[in-house]
Design an enzyme around this catalytic site. Structure first.
Site, PDB file in Angstrom:
ATOM      1  N   HIS A  63     -31.379  -1.835  28.597  1.00 27.92           N
ATOM      2  CA  HIS A  63     -30.667  -1.134  29.515  1.00 27.92           C
ATOM      3  C   HIS A  63     -31.395   0.255  30.051  1.00 27.92           C
ATOM      4  CE1 HIS A  63     -28.452   1.145  25.961  1.00 27.92           C
ATOM      5  NE2 HIS A  63     -28.168   2.254  27.953  1.00 27.92           N
ATOM      6  N   HIS A  65     -30.783   3.446  29.891  1.00 21.65           N
ATOM      7  CA  HIS A  65     -30.364   4.519  30.351  1.00 21.65           C
ATOM      8  C   HIS A  65     -30.960   5.371  29.338  1.00 21.65           C
ATOM      9  CE1 HIS A  65     -25.384   3.983  30.223  1.00 21.65           C
ATOM     10  NE2 HIS A  65     -26.031   4.555  31.456  1.00 21.65           N
ATOM     11  N   ASP A  67     -32.032   7.648  27.324  1.00 23.57           N
ATOM     12  CA  ASP A  67     -32.098   7.657  25.804  1.00 23.57           C
ATOM     13  C   ASP A  67     -32.683   6.272  25.097  1.00 23.57           C
ATOM     14  OD1 ASP A  67     -29.788   6.906  26.212  1.00 23.57           O
ATOM     15  OD2 ASP A  67     -28.911   7.165  24.520  1.00 23.57           O
ATOM     16  N   HIS A  68     -32.616   4.672  26.238  1.00 28.49           N
ATOM     17  CA  HIS A  68     -33.474   3.595  26.140  1.00 28.49           C
ATOM     18  C   HIS A  68     -34.726   3.172  26.294  1.00 28.49           C
ATOM     19  CE1 HIS A  68     -29.974   3.127  23.535  1.00 28.49           C
ATOM     20  NE2 HIS A  68     -29.452   3.772  24.195  1.00 28.49           N
ATOM     21  N   HIS A 141     -21.372  -2.992  28.538  1.00 31.01           N
ATOM     22  CA  HIS A 141     -21.704  -0.852  28.639  1.00 31.01           C
ATOM     23  C   HIS A 141     -21.060  -1.276  30.576  1.00 31.01           C
ATOM     24  CE1 HIS A 141     -23.505   2.543  27.544  1.00 31.01           C
ATOM     25  NE2 HIS A 141     -24.391   2.535  27.799  1.00 31.01           N
ATOM     26  N   HIS A 266     -28.200   4.666  16.686  1.00 27.28           N
ATOM     27  CA  HIS A 266     -27.171   5.555  17.840  1.00 27.28           C
ATOM     28  C   HIS A 266     -26.422   6.255  17.433  1.00 27.28           C
ATOM     29  CE1 HIS A 266     -25.890   5.385  22.047  1.00 27.28           C
ATOM     30  NE2 HIS A 266     -27.487   5.157  22.191  1.00 27.28           N
TER      31      HIS A 266
END
Length: 309
Positions: A63, A65, A67-68, A141, A266
């Site tokens: 996805h 966001h 941090d990904h 999510h 994570h």
């Protein structure tokens, strides 16, 4: 070096720490490299871990966001800088196609490599090849998100004693595997009579999500499951509010799905003792648990011996 292993590039959550980079996971699978969720700093983590741009065949983003995915610009530009000769396929939620386009061209660079965007529109098979198939399933999510799993085709395990009994040796063994039958000792020997069924191996990657049916579907019979456990069990309400799992929930998934090796990752920056994640997961799952640290390598478990699956 194992031909099937996970190289952990980052294990942090929304905020990186002194010890934990943002996400990043490279799965080595028989010469193929799958790079999952390259967060900020992934290019440098690859260098630290001894992972080259040429090792990457596919990029899979759960996805959008930060941090990904904020490591996508550096990784893609490095792929061109190093003139990676093979095409690199990028899979990501189709709802975030605009974000991927922005990340891919976040700055000016000389594009020499072939990066092929393949947005994931719906659950199902997103890639097939000699490795088997890669499937995507939607997660629960705050934004559109997918989990992924790799399923190797079932095959057959050769039985040496039966090969000897029937006089099949040397190049004939390879011919038997390719053709299904060979002549030996004046008779036809079939593959079925000198081998046993062998279940293909499975890898699953589950990131930011609340507990849902698709999490269990992804993890089913996984030899290696990489799963987020952002919160400890005492913060289960926070986990639900922000669309995440707890360590205990990750352990429950592993137990109910028959997972062989569980990798927890994570982790929220609010916790200082990572061992607690493993302890809470172990309340539900008695198998092997790895509490991930940056730059470690985790082998896919060897095939079971003496069993037909």
């Amino acid at each position: 070096m194992s031909s099937r292993e996970l190289v952990v590039l980052g294990t942090g959550s929304q905020t990186p720490t002194r010890r934990r980079n943002h996400n990043g996971y490279l799965l080595r699978w028989d010469g193929m490299g799958l790079l999952f969720d390259p967060g900020e700093g992934t290019q440098r983590q690859m260098i630290m871990a001894g992972v080259a741009a040429t090792d990457v065949n596919r990029i899979l983003i759960s996805h959008f966001h930060g941090d990904h995915c904020l490591g996508v610009p550096g990784v893609i530009q490095r792929i061109s800088l190093d003139r990676v000769p093979h095409p690199v396929y990028a899979h990501f939620p189709a709802a975030g196609a605009e974000y991927f386009a922005r990340l891919r061209h976040a700055s000016s660079y000389h594009e020499t490599a072939t990066v092929i965007a393949q947005p994931v529109e719906a659950p199902g098979v997103i890639a097939e090849g000699p490795f088997g198939r890669i499937e995507a399933r939607p997660l629960d999510h705050q934004v559109p998100a997918f989990g992924y799993r790799l399923i190797e085709p079932d095959g057959r395990r050769m039985l040496p004693e039966r090969l000897r009994e029937r006089g099949v040796a040397g190049p004939r063994v390879g011919a038997l595997q390719r053709e299904g039958a060979v002549r030996a000792g004046g008779r036809t020997v079939t593959l079925q009579e000198v081998s046993a069924p062998r279940r293909g191996q499975r890898f699953a990657f589950v990131m930011d999500t609340r507990l849902c049916d698709e999490v269990f579907a992804l993890a089913e019979d996984a030899d290696l499951l990489v799963i987020e456990s952002t919160f400890l069990d005492e913060d289960a309400r926070l986990a639900r509010d922000f669309g995440h799992l707890t360590a205990g929930e990750a352990g429950r998934v592993a137990r109910e799905c028959g997972v062989r090796r569980l990798v927890l990752t994570h982790f929220s920056q609010r916790y200082s003792d990572p061992a607690r994640f493993g302890e809470q997961a172990a309340r539900h799952f008695s198998g092997e648990i790895v509490v991930a640290e940056d730059l470690i390598r985790v082998a896919v478990p060897p095939r079971r011996r003496g069993r037909d699956h």
